[in-house]
Enzyme design. Structure first.
Site, PDB file in Angstrom:
ATOM      1  N   HIS A 106     -66.937 110.729  11.092  1.00  0.00           N
ATOM      2  CA  HIS A 106     -66.153 110.028  12.113  1.00  0.00           C
ATOM      3  C   HIS A 106     -67.063 109.487  13.211  1.00  0.00           C
ATOM      4  CE1 HIS A 106     -62.887 109.000  14.771  1.00  0.00           C
ATOM      5  NE2 HIS A 106     -63.281 109.868  15.687  1.00  0.00           N
ATOM      6  N   HIS A 139     -40.284 116.892  20.522  1.00  0.00           N
ATOM      7  CA  HIS A 139     -40.883 115.848  19.688  1.00  0.00           C
ATOM      8  C   HIS A 139     -39.896 115.386  18.613  1.00  0.00           C
ATOM      9  CE1 HIS A 139     -43.783 113.548  17.452  1.00  0.00           C
ATOM     10  NE2 HIS A 139     -43.710 114.345  16.403  1.00  0.00           N
ATOM     11  N   HIS A 141     -48.984 111.405   8.463  1.00  0.00           N
ATOM     12  CA  HIS A 141     -47.942 111.317   9.492  1.00  0.00           C
ATOM     13  C   HIS A 141     -48.436 110.472  10.677  1.00  0.00           C
ATOM     14  CE1 HIS A 141     -44.234 112.476  11.350  1.00  0.00           C
ATOM     15  NE2 HIS A 141     -44.805 113.158  12.330  1.00  0.00           N
ATOM     16  N   GLU A 162     -42.286 121.326  20.181  1.00  0.00           N
ATOM     17  CA  GLU A 162     -42.007 120.818  18.830  1.00  0.00           C
ATOM     18  C   GLU A 162     -40.618 120.215  18.739  1.00  0.00           C
ATOM     19  OE1 GLU A 162     -42.097 120.094  14.635  1.00  0.00           O
ATOM     20  OE2 GLU A 162     -43.507 120.056  16.305  1.00  0.00           O
ATOM     21  N   HIS A 175     -57.864 109.488  24.110  1.00  0.00           N
ATOM     22  CA  HIS A 175     -58.540 108.980  22.914  1.00  0.00           C
ATOM     23  C   HIS A 175     -57.510 108.467  21.904  1.00  0.00           C
ATOM     24  CE1 HIS A 175     -62.272 108.529  20.741  1.00  0.00           C
ATOM     25  NE2 HIS A 175     -61.791 109.161  19.689  1.00  0.00           N
TER      26      HIS A 175
END
Length: 366
Positions: A279, A107, A169, A104, A337
């Site tokens: 989806h 990032h 986000h 985290e 993906h």
């Protein structure tokens, strides 16, 4: 945890130090157009940041440091070791571990470095606006966008991974990538080529394709942030049925906590199935439309390679999406993906920019 000026200064220093690496590369490169080089480098790093953000989410590291912008009031997990150990001891399978804290925070460091690069782009755009030959407001808009993106990053943590915040986000990250790609295309125009004239007539079709892609990315983000990837077992049917039992009302309620309905109850399986099935169904629409678009692009010799690129990316999205279902959501397939979606965004933005004026040609490589 209290946010102090010392911690903020330390975080900014870390972000700046990371940003100095790509800035040094741009400075020593042989490209005479340093601004263009920095745009391209920043675009590449934002693409990487999107992948790293996906890795953070997929490894359940989004709450590895449950406060923001630091980690338990410090600028590094090194100084938060006792708090991390206590949280892990209290919940051994919870969201806080030393590894997740580092993922985290790395990032966040990377995001701050990207912010520093975009700030540099903006300062250069204004200081060299007469030499650059285009408005500096494009770079300024990107600076505003990255600040908004930072705010949503904070809300993602403080609102405990609320699906709406996490999805927005992601979409803002894609918007930042698209904006940088547009700016990169603007800085790499080349002399005209007459065989690109038909591209202008395809602009409405390209716009529709881009809109469909963005909607599909939003649906994919909604699947991921709600952990609904494995809600549908089997392919092409979902749980043995073409139309399984689904709860769209709760599944697509926007303002709710992770794993809960808008009224605070636990989200049922039918809600997750509705998210996944939507989806999956819309993916058929998007793949069919973009494949048709690629066939049209293939008629232009100078664009044939980009038509092939779209076809290859669509194949990648299908294969990795199917792998997520039949192989139980492997990390590598999930990352690929997300990366494929980002590359499709780059490709369509590139085509949209070049379709603006028929006298433009395909840009030379940076």
């Amino acid at each position: 945890a209290r946010v102090g000026p010392t911690m903020i200064a330390q975080l900014l220093a870390i972000g700046l130090l990371i940003a100095l690496l790509p800035l040094s590369y741009v400075w020593v490169s042989g490209d005479p157009d340093k601004y263009r080089k920095l745009v391209w480098v920043t675009t590449f790093l934002v693409f990487d940041l999107i992948l790293f953000g996906s890795f953070t989410r997929l490894t359940d590291s989004g709450l590895g440091c449950p406060d923001w912008p630091g980690c338990y009031g410090t600028a590094s997990p090194i100084h938060a070791g006792e708090d991390i150990a206590a949280a892990e001891a209290a919940m051994p399978h919870g969201p806080v571990t030393e590894m997740k804290a580092w993922i985290e925070m790395l990032h966040r460091y990377f995001a701050m470095a990207v912010g520093a690069l975009i700030l540099t782009l903006t300062l250069l755009a204004w200081s060299k606006r007469h030499r650059l030959g285009h408005s500096p407001w494009a770079a300024t808009g990107l600076l505003i966008l990255v600040c908004v993106q930072g705010a949503f990053g904070a809300w993602t943590v403080t609102l405990l991974l609320m699906p709406l915040m996490v999805t927005l986000h992601l979409l803002l990250g894609m918007a930042l990538l698209a904006g940088l790609a547009w700016l990169a295309a603007e800085r790499t125009a080349a002399p005209s080529r007459p065989d690109l004239t038909p591209l202008r007539r395809m602009r409405p079709a390209l716009r529709l394709g881009f809109a469909l892609l963005v909607l599909q990315i939003a649906l994919g983000g909604w699947v991921s942030t709600n952990y609904a990837v494995l809600a549908c077992q089997g392919f092409p049917q979902c749980n043995g049925a073409w139309l399984p039992a689904m709860n769209f009302a709760d599944g697509f309620a926007l303002w709710r906590e992770l794993g809960h309905t808008a009224s605070g109850e636990l989200l049922d399986r039918e809600s997750l199935v509705a998210i996944h099935w939507t989806h999956r169904f819309f993916a058929i629409v998007v793949i069919a439309y973009l494949a048709w678009l690629a066939l049209r692009l293939a008629r232009l010799p100078s664009l044939r390679r980009f038509a092939h690129a779209i076809g290859a990316l669509l194949a990648l999205q299908f294969i990795t999406g199917l792998s997520n279902i039949v192989l139980g959501w492997p990390l590598l397939a999930a990352l690929a993906h997300n990366g494929g979606a980002a590359l499709l965004v780059l490709t369509l933005v590139w085509l949209l920019y070049r379709s603006r004026r028929e006298e433009d040609s395909w840009p030379m490589a940076a």
